[in-house]
Each structure stands twice: as C-alpha cells, then as structure tokens.
Design a protein around this motif. Structure first.
Motif, PDB file in Angstrom:
ATOM      1  N   GLN A 123      -6.665   3.432   3.315  1.00 49.56           N
ATOM      2  CA  GLN A 123      -7.187   3.544   1.956  1.00 49.56           C
ATOM      3  C   GLN A 123      -8.708   3.685   1.934  1.00 49.56           C
ATOM      4  O   GLN A 123      -9.242   4.639   1.392  1.00 49.56           O
ATOM      5  CB  GLN A 123      -6.765   2.312   1.141  1.00 49.56           C
ATOM      6  CG  GLN A 123      -5.263   2.093   1.073  1.00 49.56           C
ATOM      7  CD  GLN A 123      -4.541   3.190   0.315  1.00 49.56           C
ATOM      8  OE1 GLN A 123      -4.780   3.387  -0.875  1.00 49.56           O
ATOM      9  NE2 GLN A 123      -3.673   3.920   1.002  1.00 49.56           N
ATOM     10  N   TYR A 155       3.481   5.543  11.638  1.00 51.54           N
ATOM     11  CA  TYR A 155       3.168   4.121  11.466  1.00 51.54           C
ATOM     12  C   TYR A 155       3.177   3.359  12.789  1.00 51.54           C
ATOM     13  O   TYR A 155       2.363   2.460  13.002  1.00 51.54           O
ATOM     14  CB  TYR A 155       4.155   3.474  10.496  1.00 51.54           C
ATOM     15  CG  TYR A 155       3.794   2.047  10.150  1.00 51.54           C
ATOM     16  CD1 TYR A 155       2.799   1.786   9.219  1.00 51.54           C
ATOM     17  CD2 TYR A 155       4.424   0.971  10.767  1.00 51.54           C
ATOM     18  CE1 TYR A 155       2.437   0.483   8.904  1.00 51.54           C
ATOM     19  CE2 TYR A 155       4.072  -0.336  10.462  1.00 51.54           C
ATOM     20  CZ  TYR A 155       3.076  -0.578   9.523  1.00 51.54           C
ATOM     21  OH  TYR A 155       2.721  -1.872   9.237  1.00 51.54           O
ATOM     22  N   ALA A 170      -0.842   3.104   5.220  1.00 50.77           N
ATOM     23  CA  ALA A 170      -1.670   4.297   5.022  1.00 50.77           C
ATOM     24  C   ALA A 170      -3.114   3.881   4.758  1.00 50.77           C
ATOM     25  O   ALA A 170      -3.372   3.023   3.910  1.00 50.77           O
ATOM     26  CB  ALA A 170      -1.145   5.127   3.851  1.00 50.77           C
ATOM     27  N   HIS A 198      -0.970   8.591   6.673  1.00 52.41           N
ATOM     28  CA  HIS A 198      -0.214   8.864   5.450  1.00 52.41           C
ATOM     29  C   HIS A 198       1.102   9.578   5.731  1.00 52.41           C
ATOM     30  O   HIS A 198       1.840   9.892   4.789  1.00 52.41           O
ATOM     31  CB  HIS A 198      -1.072   9.671   4.478  1.00 52.41           C
ATOM     32  CG  HIS A 198      -2.187   8.870   3.870  1.00 52.41           C
ATOM     33  ND1 HIS A 198      -2.148   8.370   2.589  1.00 52.41           N
ATOM     34  CD2 HIS A 198      -3.366   8.449   4.399  1.00 52.41           C
ATOM     35  CE1 HIS A 198      -3.249   7.694   2.343  1.00 52.41           C
ATOM     36  NE2 HIS A 198      -4.006   7.733   3.415  1.00 52.41           N
ATOM     37  N   SER A 207      -3.961  -5.143   3.824  1.00 52.77           N
ATOM     38  CA  SER A 207      -3.952  -4.478   2.521  1.00 52.77           C
ATOM     39  C   SER A 207      -4.550  -5.379   1.451  1.00 52.77           C
ATOM     40  O   SER A 207      -4.802  -6.569   1.674  1.00 52.77           O
ATOM     41  CB  SER A 207      -2.514  -4.119   2.130  1.00 52.77           C
ATOM     42  OG  SER A 207      -1.751  -5.316   1.951  1.00 52.77           O
ATOM     43  N   GLU A 208      -4.770  -4.809   0.279  1.00 54.08           N
ATOM     44  CA  GLU A 208      -5.276  -5.605  -0.841  1.00 54.08           C
ATOM     45  C   GLU A 208      -4.304  -6.723  -1.197  1.00 54.08           C
ATOM     46  O   GLU A 208      -4.723  -7.839  -1.527  1.00 54.08           O
ATOM     47  CB  GLU A 208      -5.531  -4.695  -2.043  1.00 54.08           C
ATOM     48  CG  GLU A 208      -6.679  -3.713  -1.837  1.00 54.08           C
ATOM     49  CD  GLU A 208      -6.890  -2.809  -3.041  1.00 54.08           C
ATOM     50  OE1 GLU A 208      -6.046  -2.849  -3.970  1.00 54.08           O
ATOM     51  OE2 GLU A 208      -7.899  -2.075  -3.072  1.00 54.08           O
ATOM     52  N   THR A 209      -3.007  -6.429  -1.113  1.00 54.08           N
ATOM     53  CA  THR A 209      -1.993  -7.446  -1.395  1.00 54.08           C
ATOM     54  C   THR A 209      -2.117  -8.613  -0.423  1.00 54.08           C
ATOM     55  O   THR A 209      -2.101  -9.790  -0.821  1.00 54.08           O
ATOM     56  CB  THR A 209      -0.585  -6.835  -1.288  1.00 54.08           C
ATOM     57  OG1 THR A 209      -0.460  -5.764  -2.210  1.00 54.08           O
ATOM     58  CG2 THR A 209       0.482  -7.887  -1.577  1.00 54.08           C
ATOM     59  N   ASP A 225       0.491  -5.750   5.750  1.00 59.34           N
ATOM     60  CA  ASP A 225      -0.512  -4.981   6.476  1.00 59.34           C
ATOM     61  C   ASP A 225      -1.871  -5.531   6.089  1.00 59.34           C
ATOM     62  O   ASP A 225      -1.952  -6.482   5.305  1.00 59.34           O
ATOM     63  CB  ASP A 225      -0.416  -3.476   6.132  1.00 59.34           C
ATOM     64  CG  ASP A 225      -0.868  -2.575   7.276  1.00 59.34           C
ATOM     65  OD1 ASP A 225      -2.075  -2.561   7.565  1.00 59.34           O
ATOM     66  OD2 ASP A 225      -0.021  -1.899   7.896  1.00 59.34           O
ATOM     67  N   TYR A 246      -5.662  -0.804   4.341  1.00 61.28           N
ATOM     68  CA  TYR A 246      -4.507   0.087   4.327  1.00 61.28           C
ATOM     69  C   TYR A 246      -3.608  -0.265   3.144  1.00 61.28           C
ATOM     70  O   TYR A 246      -3.736  -1.338   2.531  1.00 61.28           O
ATOM     71  CB  TYR A 246      -3.718  -0.046   5.635  1.00 61.28           C
ATOM     72  CG  TYR A 246      -4.504   0.350   6.863  1.00 61.28           C
ATOM     73  CD1 TYR A 246      -4.358   1.607   7.441  1.00 61.28           C
ATOM     74  CD2 TYR A 246      -5.410  -0.540   7.445  1.00 61.28           C
ATOM     75  CE1 TYR A 246      -5.090   1.974   8.561  1.00 61.28           C
ATOM     76  CE2 TYR A 246      -6.155  -0.182   8.558  1.00 61.28           C
ATOM     77  CZ  TYR A 246      -5.988   1.078   9.117  1.00 61.28           C
ATOM     78  OH  TYR A 246      -6.725   1.445  10.222  1.00 61.28           O
ATOM     79  N   SER A 247      -2.669   0.612   2.849  1.00 62.41           N
ATOM     80  CA  SER A 247      -1.637   0.271   1.878  1.00 62.41           C
ATOM     81  C   SER A 247      -0.650  -0.683   2.532  1.00 62.41           C
ATOM     82  O   SER A 247      -0.676  -0.904   3.747  1.00 62.41           O
ATOM     83  CB  SER A 247      -0.907   1.538   1.414  1.00 62.41           C
ATOM     84  OG  SER A 247      -0.095   2.052   2.471  1.00 62.41           O
ATOM     85  N   ASN A 248       0.261  -1.238   1.748  1.00 60.65           N
ATOM     86  CA  ASN A 248       1.295  -2.099   2.319  1.00 60.65           C
ATOM     87  C   ASN A 248       2.169  -1.346   3.313  1.00 60.65           C
ATOM     88  O   ASN A 248       2.790  -1.962   4.185  1.00 60.65           O
ATOM     89  CB  ASN A 248       2.171  -2.684   1.212  1.00 60.65           C
ATOM     90  CG  ASN A 248       1.436  -3.720   0.373  1.00 60.65           C
ATOM     91  OD1 ASN A 248       0.433  -4.283   0.807  1.00 60.65           O
ATOM     92  ND2 ASN A 248       1.930  -3.969  -0.826  1.00 60.65           N
ATOM     93  N   GLU A 249       2.191  -0.019   3.193  1.00 60.09           N
ATOM     94  CA  GLU A 249       2.997   0.804   4.098  1.00 60.09           C
ATOM     95  C   GLU A 249       2.204   1.308   5.290  1.00 60.09           C
ATOM     96  O   GLU A 249       2.739   2.044   6.124  1.00 60.09           O
ATOM     97  CB  GLU A 249       3.589   1.996   3.331  1.00 60.09           C
ATOM     98  CG  GLU A 249       4.582   1.629   2.251  1.00 60.09           C
ATOM     99  CD  GLU A 249       3.934   0.995   1.013  1.00 60.09           C
ATOM    100  OE1 GLU A 249       4.557   0.083   0.411  1.00 60.09           O
ATOM    101  OE2 GLU A 249       2.809   1.397   0.660  1.00 60.09           O
TER     102      GLU A 249
END
Length: 384
Positions: A146, A270, A144, A265, A77-79, A75, A139-142
């Motif tokens: 952030q 999703y 959501a 969330h 995401s930070e990752t 996503d 967003y988070s990896n899922e």
C-alpha cells in the motif's frame, strides 16, 4: 511560527546500538531492560516464535521484566497496527521488541513510532535490512503493498544473533541477497551523478556491497554458519541498511522495488519473498534501460546477473516467481501500480509507462528462460 518538520531535514543513518554475535540473546537482557521494563514482543510466524521463545522467557525472568507478546496478523497492515496499538495500551508497554522477518519488524517499528516508545529489533533471518532502517512498509490484509512510512529514528537497539539466523531456511538468505544487491543497481542509476558527499558515499558503499555478494554468496550458501555466511548476513542485514541511511530514499528504491510493489497485487505472488521479487525487478529495470535508452551496458550487466542468480538460486522469470500463469489483466494491474505517480520507478532517468513495463517484464522472462537452454535446443532463440 510553526515548528519545523524534523523529517524534512533529519538523517536517520543507523540504530543507536548494534549487538552481534553467536548465542548472544541471553546476554543482552541488561541492554533491553535499560530501554523498558514492560516490553511488548511483536512476532511473526511459528518458526520465529519457536526459535526465541525459551530464550526470551529466560531473559524476561532473569531481568524481572513484565512482558507480553502479540503476533502481526493477518499482515503488516492498518488493521494489524490498530490491534497492536490497543494491545500496547492495554499492557501499558514502555518498550516494543520486534522479532522475526521483515514484516514483523516493520510492524513492530511502526507500532513503536505510533506509541512513541523505544524499539528493539531481533531479526530471525537475513532476508531484509528491516532490522536496521527507519522505514516500515504497509500492506493490505491480503499482502498487497500500500505505502511506506518514514519513521523518526532507526531502532534503539538491533540484536543480531547469528545462531537465530542460522535456523532460518536457506531461501531467506538467498532472498536477502537479492534485496541487498539491488542497492547498487538502483542507487547507481538514480544517484550515480550526485555531487552530494553522503550520496556519493552511499552509492560507493552499494558498489562494495554488490562486490561482496558476488564474491561470497555462493560459498556462504554452501557453508551456513561459516565465515563467508556471516559476512553475507552482515551485508544483507547491516550494510544494506547503512546505504539506505546515508543515501536516503533516493538511494533506497527505484524500479526494482517498484516492480516488487506491483507484483504484490497479484495473489499468486503472496508466497514469494520480498527479495525474490526485488531480484526479478532488477532484471526488469535493466531491460527497461535497454529498451528505452538503448543501453548496451545494461545488456551485459543483465547477463552477468543471470549467471549469478543461477549460481545461488534467485528467480530469473515470472515462472520462477510462480507467476507463469498470471493473466494479462493481472500483469497490467501490477504494472499500473508500479507506475503510479508516486512510485519509485520515476527515479529512473527516463519516463516509463505501464505498457513499457509489461513489455520489459515479459521479455525479461523470455530471455531468462531461453538462456537456460543450449542454443541448439531452442527452436526460436530470443536475442537480449
């Protein structure tokens, strides 16, 4: 003496250059090449890649660019950004090119911001104004939500190729209409009484945007690629971005987007699009104005929107969002996120608690569902 923070007083209104037209991607290689010779193309899903892949390769070959590509996954995401930063460094990229929908463009813009590189955005749908703005959502990896990141500038180049956008599912433009029309309902309630010149301009442009969408959306959906369709695309991708640029965060998001952030969330949400959740959030915001302020104008406004949503296919209820089976615990968690201390919902002219928000979400759904049926078919009609 410390240097001033440019973000504290700079106004990021618009991309440095916007090129738009049908089939223009192959014609803009020179403009891309002037920004960099080692582009990293950041893309989204299979559809976005497939609609640009052959043209992009032809453009790269013709202008002798040393290009590579990467996907934003799982996503924005930070990752993902950590991975993309490493790819950019390994490639020695001197330019980032974002291709796809809102999350792909947000990932590309934030990567360019972190690497301090020029950024080109190429939207492949009319679902958001992400191609325009100096903002990225994380967003988070899922999936959501952030937080969001204010960027130091709008894109250096925005390429709006109508032929690319016409390949997108109709649902994406409908969602873009929901996201764009929220500008009026959020900006007017948060900034409608501002004396600031540019804020006044932003609010009035939001009203114009709403009127364009009311007038042209149904015809645009009936005739993809036609004149009304192009005007609506310009409204969702470009004009919506203008409003956020002129008015800043105060005119960008209020309760409708806060509801969206909370709903992300809930895992079942999703697969719903950003603008679909925002469109439902507008109805919830209006319901809050009715409940908390006793605003009767909000009642008639909500009824007007329900008719518009029905005409073009925007969601009116939790059921329409695929959240009819959401548990009370999930709704409470969503409302808590939406009402966090740093949430945009607090730009409303009155305080809102999670309990009030849940009540507005549920009653919005009940009213929307009951309004779809003739009164005689409803055993217990609910008044707005």
């Amino acid at each position: 003496m410390n240097s001033p923070n440019l973000q504290s007083f700079a106004l990021m209104v618009a991309p440095a250059q916007v090129l738009r037209g049908s089939g223009i991607l192959l014609e803009v290689g020179g403009a891309i090449g002037r920004l960099g010779q080692r582009p990293l193309l950041v893309g989204g899903g299979a559809r976005s890649r497939s609609v640009v892949e052959s043209q992009w390769q032809q453009l790269v070959d013709e202008h002798q660019l040393c290009a590579t590509s990467a996907r934003y996954e799982p996503d924005c995401s930070e990752t993902t950004l950590k991975t993309l930063n490493q790819i950019a460094q390994d490639h020695q990229a001197d330019l980032i090119v974002g291709v796809g929908g809102g999350k792909a463009l947000d990932a590309a813009k934030l990567l360019a911001h972190q690497q301090q590189l020029p950024i080109v955005t190429i939207p492949t749908s009319g679902a958001t104004c992400a191609a325009w703005t100096a903002l990225s959502n994380i967003y988070s990896n899922e999936g959501a939500f952030q937080y969001d990141v204010a960027l130091d500038r709008c894109p250096d180049l925005l390429i709006l190729d109508y032929d690319l956008l016409q390949t997108a599912p109709q649902r994406t433009l409908v969602a873009g209409i929901g996201d764009a029309i929220a500008k009026w309902y959020e900006a007017s309630v948060s900034s409608g009484h501002s004396p600031a010149t540019l804020t006044i301009a932003a609010v009035q442009q939001a009203r114009v945007l709403r009127d364009i969408l009311f007038q042209k959306s149904a015809k645009a959906i009936e005739n993809p690629g036609g004149e009304d369709w192009r005007e609506v695309v310009d409204a969702t991708v470009l004009l919506a971005g203008v409003i956020g640029g002129l008015g800043g965060a105060q005119c960008r998001t209020v309760a409708a987007h806060a509801v969206h952030n909370g709903l992300t969330h809930i895992p079942a949400a999703y697969d719903t699009l950003h603008g679909e959740k925002v469109a439902y959030g507008i109805l919830v915001q209006l319901r809050l104005e009715e409940m908390v302020q006793g605003n009767q104008l909000a009642t008639s406004t909500r009824q007007q929107l329900l008719q518009f949503y029905s005409a073009i296919g925007l969601p009116q209820s939790l059921e329409d969002l695929g959240l009819g089976s959401a548990t009370l615990a999930e709704l409470r968690h969503s409302a808590k996120i939406a009402c966090a201390s740093n949430s945009d919902i607090h730009r409303l002219p009155f305080p809102v608690t999670p309990e009030q928000l849940i009540a507005a979400m549920v009653s919005t759904t009940v009213v929307a569902e009951s309004s779809r049926k003739p009164l005689a078919e409803s055993q217990n009609p609910v008044k707005a």
